[in-house]
Design a protein around this motif. Structure first.
Motif, PDB file in Angstrom:
ATOM      1  N   ALA A 203      10.087  80.844 -74.960  1.00  0.00           N
ATOM      2  CA  ALA A 203       9.001  81.615 -75.208  1.00  0.00           C
ATOM      3  C   ALA A 203       7.695  82.051 -74.699  1.00  0.00           C
ATOM      4  O   ALA A 203       6.271  81.078 -74.433  1.00  0.00           O
ATOM      5  CB  ALA A 203       9.237  80.315 -76.392  1.00  0.00           C
ATOM      6  N   THR A 204       7.993  82.378 -73.098  1.00  0.00           N
ATOM      7  CA  THR A 204       6.781  82.575 -71.840  1.00  0.00           C
ATOM      8  C   THR A 204       5.662  83.109 -72.541  1.00  0.00           C
ATOM      9  O   THR A 204       4.444  83.268 -72.697  1.00  0.00           O
ATOM     10  CB  THR A 204       7.484  83.066 -70.926  1.00  0.00           C
ATOM     11  OG1 THR A 204       7.447  84.311 -71.296  1.00  0.00           O
ATOM     12  CG2 THR A 204       7.994  82.254 -70.204  1.00  0.00           C
ATOM     13  N   ASP A 205       5.932  84.222 -73.980  1.00  0.00           N
ATOM     14  CA  ASP A 205       4.347  84.717 -74.462  1.00  0.00           C
ATOM     15  C   ASP A 205       3.688  83.776 -76.006  1.00  0.00           C
ATOM     16  O   ASP A 205       3.506  84.298 -76.451  1.00  0.00           O
ATOM     17  CB  ASP A 205       5.634  86.183 -75.048  1.00  0.00           C
ATOM     18  CG  ASP A 205       6.812  85.821 -75.965  1.00  0.00           C
ATOM     19  OD1 ASP A 205       6.972  84.567 -75.604  1.00  0.00           O
ATOM     20  OD2 ASP A 205       6.952  86.825 -76.650  1.00  0.00           O
ATOM     21  N   ALA A 206       4.246  82.708 -75.966  1.00  0.00           N
ATOM     22  CA  ALA A 206       3.607  82.184 -76.967  1.00  0.00           C
ATOM     23  C   ALA A 206       2.625  80.785 -76.023  1.00  0.00           C
ATOM     24  O   ALA A 206       2.794  80.150 -75.292  1.00  0.00           O
ATOM     25  CB  ALA A 206       4.439  81.099 -77.607  1.00  0.00           C
ATOM     26  N   LEU A 207       2.010  80.390 -77.073  1.00  0.00           N
ATOM     27  CA  LEU A 207       1.122  79.068 -76.587  1.00  0.00           C
ATOM     28  C   LEU A 207       2.232  77.652 -76.200  1.00  0.00           C
ATOM     29  O   LEU A 207       2.668  77.998 -77.022  1.00  0.00           O
ATOM     30  CB  LEU A 207      -0.440  78.941 -77.629  1.00  0.00           C
ATOM     31  CG  LEU A 207      -1.217  80.226 -77.730  1.00  0.00           C
ATOM     32  CD1 LEU A 207      -2.196  79.458 -78.613  1.00  0.00           C
ATOM     33  CD2 LEU A 207      -1.708  80.277 -75.908  1.00  0.00           C
ATOM     34  N   PRO A 208       2.181  77.280 -74.611  1.00  0.00           N
ATOM     35  CA  PRO A 208       2.526  76.200 -75.250  1.00  0.00           C
ATOM     36  C   PRO A 208       2.511  74.802 -76.302  1.00  0.00           C
ATOM     37  O   PRO A 208       4.141  74.677 -76.346  1.00  0.00           O
ATOM     38  CB  PRO A 208       2.496  75.704 -73.212  1.00  0.00           C
ATOM     39  CG  PRO A 208       1.468  76.103 -72.771  1.00  0.00           C
ATOM     40  CD  PRO A 208       1.149  77.236 -74.270  1.00  0.00           C
TER      41      PRO A 208
END
Length: 249
Positions: free
Chosen positions: A43-48
């Motif tokens: 999920a590196t394309d989402a805000l942590p």
């Protein structure tokens, strides 16, 4: 996304309740708001702050199950408000926004293991696209008792749309969900939590719509305010113990 979200803090809240509603009935059912339930590496394309590991999600559900909590969908909550019917004690709603694939591959098996259901708010222009839920997956979720909710066609902030595009974003999304799943959605989640009186009226006018959720980070629903229902955003820092405290109000 952060710039849009920051801008929305200046959007005025609705000044009055929707005037066409006449019933005065309230409930106190926690509605949990999730986004991504996946390993961080996926999920590196989402805000942590929007990503929860499957292990953490499972631990949260374990705690709720052990404490005697059970789920209904957002649409069922809308049904209860309309019927002025209180669900049983320790009822809560799981809502998962945006329609990512991990709602099916990670969240769904965990929910099913606990005997829980959820409302999956999907962005309909992303169905069958890339890393988002496919039509067969949506149908499988519905067959298992879950709800597919409306998160608009393009995930736009509704207060900033023309009246025509506002209606298009809401109604066309419901039409697409009905075409894919055979079930017309009863619930909607406002992208970025943005709404005003014009948005409330447009959502209420959408055929089949009974309830809509925003982001007040509170617990409680009323029939008069059924299109402005608060949800509790659950981030990666929420432990099972702190979640139990949140649900206690």
């Amino acid at each position: 996304m952060p710039a849009v979200a920051d801008a929305l803090t200046n959007v005025p809240r609705p000044a009055v309740q929707v005037e066409y509603a006449t019933k005065n009935f309230t409930l106190c059912v926690p509605v949990l708001e999730y986004h991504r339930i996946a390993p961080a590496a996926e999920a590196t394309d989402a805000l942590p702050g929007l990503v929860i590991s499957p292990e953490a999600f499972s631990a949260q559900m374990d705690a709720l199950k052990s404490a005697g909590w059970h789920t209904i969908t957002m649409g069922a909550l809308g049904d209860d408000l309309a019927a002025q019917r209180a669900p049983s004690a320790r009822t809560f709603v799981v809502s998962i926004d945006d329609g990512w694939y991990d709602g099916y591959t990670y969240a769904f098996p965990i929910l099913r293991q606990h005997g829980f259901v959820a409302t999956f708010f999907v962005i309909t222009s992303r169905i069958d696209y890339g890393s988002f839920l496919s039509s067969p997956q949506l149908r499988s979720l519905v067959a298992a008792g879950n709800e597919i909710g409306n998160h608009t066609v393009d995930h736009v902030s509704l207060p900033y749309q023309t009246a025509a595009n506002m209606t298009y974003q809401i109604n066309t999304a419901s039409d697409r969900i009905a075409a894919v799943t055979g079930v017309r959605p009863k619930s909607l989640a406002y992208p970025y939590g943005g709404l005003n009186n014009q948005v409330l009226a447009a959502v209420a006018a959408c055929p089949g719509m009974e309830i809509a959720g925003t982001e007040y980070r509170a617990i409680g629903q009323s029939y008069l305010g059924r299109f402005d229902v608060p949800r509790l955003e659950i981030g990666p820092g929420v432990s099972p113990a702190s979640l139990m405290v949140m649900l206690a109000g």
